[in-house]
Write an enzyme that holds these catalytic residues in place. Structure first.
Site, PDB file in Angstrom:
ATOM      1  N   ASP A  24      -4.993  -2.829  -3.843  1.00 42.35           N
ATOM      2  CA  ASP A  24      -4.938  -2.511  -2.460  1.00 42.35           C
ATOM      3  C   ASP A  24      -4.162  -4.143  -1.770  1.00 42.35           C
ATOM      4  OD1 ASP A  24      -3.504  -2.233   0.361  1.00 42.35           O
ATOM      5  OD2 ASP A  24      -4.588  -0.817   0.305  1.00 42.35           O
ATOM      6  N   SER A  26       0.831  -1.361   0.441  1.00 48.10           N
ATOM      7  CA  SER A  26      -0.009  -0.061   0.372  1.00 48.10           C
ATOM      8  C   SER A  26       1.506   1.301  -0.038  1.00 48.10           C
ATOM      9  CB  SER A  26      -0.902   0.057   1.118  1.00 48.10           C
ATOM     10  OG  SER A  26      -2.098   0.987   1.271  1.00 48.10           O
TER      11      SER A  26
END
Length: 424
Positions: free
Chosen positions: A222, A59
């Site tokens: 993500d 991320s």
């Protein structure tokens, strides 16, 4: 019997140190502060540059490690470069409320899971075109290739989630071709590649909030959904020690018990808590398991001699990619509740003066309500330079509080490296 010999466990090579950065969206500025203290202050007191051979991120951590890798030739000041980028951010330039996306998400929800989404699954609440431009401009990804080829780095990894299957895909960029020995894991797929902006953007594409990213015809989002703290890639790439940085604050149980839960939590409160749950990962359990393994290997080596680890792996039939070996670790986690700090900042005149967008007004409205209800959600979106500067200082302070531990960690690695280089 003899003490554990790190050199024998590594087959004579110098130890590799990995930096592992977790996810957390706008909370990622905290990581930069921690790394800045390590690269500048710890290096200064050791009298040499701190080595980070392997960089692993998920991320926003993926964006940060790519930035660090791109400027690996500027060892001590590269975190300062990142800090300068973070403190220039303005939310109005980076993230906008996507009205069409909001309507499409609502329409897809009303259609139900069994229906074909009207948008083909590309809907998101936010338009992050500005953030994507900022990342592409701030990080010269092609420089990573040269640094790996010159040996300034051993490997860089970015963890993502393949949308269609939910599997974790770890994109691995090494100076050597292909992948190292990688044990079979049905939930993780490693892929050798030259990292570019789309890989970092995919890793940070929080579902529903941000659109997934297309890489070679597949959609990715993500990586924190299943691997928020990418410890596994660091281990499989041969790390002998890991520094883990996680912006996730863990509230003491006593404080949580004293605070009343909201009577009727809204959707954004629930989304914030969901993001917290995803970003929590299993890092504490993973590190505890590492310490247990280290203790067993050290005890076995003391009792049976330096060949214990090799003989144990042979008896277990473990190939190099899965072999048991010592792996030292040090975790630095946020000491302050970043969610609460975000709500406080959004309510401040400073934030009001820095934004005039619809999203900024929505965030102020949320913050002016019940701080505890929406604070966590706000902290993930607060890509603001002034707030980032505050998080960077908290990160520096948290690393400063662990300064002696950090120096001892790298000093031990240096001594092990010197031991490996002695004539045999």
């Amino acid at each position: 019997m003899a003490n554990p010999s790190p050199a024998s466990a590594r087959n004579g090579r110098a130890p590799k140190i990995a930096l592992v950065l977790a996810g957390g969206a706008a909370r990622g500025a905290y990581e930069v502060g921690v790394v800045q203290h390590i690269l500048e202050e710890v290096s200064r007191d050791l009298g040499r540059d701190v080595p980070f051979d392997i960089l692993c991120g998920t991320s926003v951590g993926a964006i940060n490690v790519c930035g660090l890798a791109a400027f690996a030739d500027e060892s001590r000041i590269r975190a300062r470069r990142l800090a300068a980028v973070w403190t220039r951010l303005r939310i109005d330039d980076l993230v906008r409320l996507d009205v069409r996306g909001v309507l499409a998400v609502g329409q897809d929800l009303l259609r139900g899971a069994a229906s074909q989404p009207s948008s083909g699954g590309h809907t998101a609440l936010l338009d992050t075109a500005g953030l994507e431009r900022q990342i592409a401009e701030a990080v010269p990804f092609d420089r990573i290739d040269g640094h790996l080829a010159r040996g300034l780095l051993s490997a860089v990894t970015v963890s993502t989630t393949l949308v269609k299957s939910g599997r974790t895909v770890v994109f691995v960029h090494r100076g050597e071709p292909g992948l190292p020995p990688w044990s079979h894991d049905p939930t993780i797929t490693p892929r050798a590649t030259a990292l570019r902006a789309q890989h970092a953007l995919a890793s940070s594409a929080v579902p529903i909030l941000f659109r997934p990213v297309n890489i070679d015809g597949e959609l990715y989002c993500d990586g924190g959904l299943r691997q928020n703290v990418p410890l596994s890639p660091a281990r499989r790439l041969g790390a002998d020690g890991v520094i883990v940085v996680n912006p996730r604050y863990i509230e003491p149980a006593s404080a949580a018990a004293e605070r009343d839960a909201p009577g009727s939590p809204g959707p954004l409160f629930l989304l914030g808590k969901t993001l917290n749950a995803l970003m929590l990962d299993r890092i504490d359990n993973d590190l505890a398991r590492l310490e247990s393994i280290n203790s067993i290997l050290e005890a076995g080596t003391r009792r049976y001699g330096e060949g214990f680890i090799t003989e144990l792996n042979d008896a277990l039939g473990l190939p190099p990619g899965r072999a048991l070996r010592p792996l030292r670790s040090l975790l630095i986690r946020a000491s302050k509740d970043i969610g609460g700090l975000a709500a406080e900042f959004v309510r401040s005149p400073a934030f009001r003066a820095r934004t005039s967008s619809v999203l900024g007004r929505v965030m102020r409205r949320l913050a002016e309500g019940d701080e505890q209800r929406e604070a966590d959600f706000l902290s993930y979106l607060l890509f603001d330079g002034e707030f980032a500067g505050r998080l960077i200082e908290i990160g520096r302070a948290d690393a400063r509080a662990r300064h002696d531990e950090l120096c001892a960690f790298f000093d031990r690695a240096s001594k092990e490296s010197a031991q490996d280089e002695r004539p045999r």
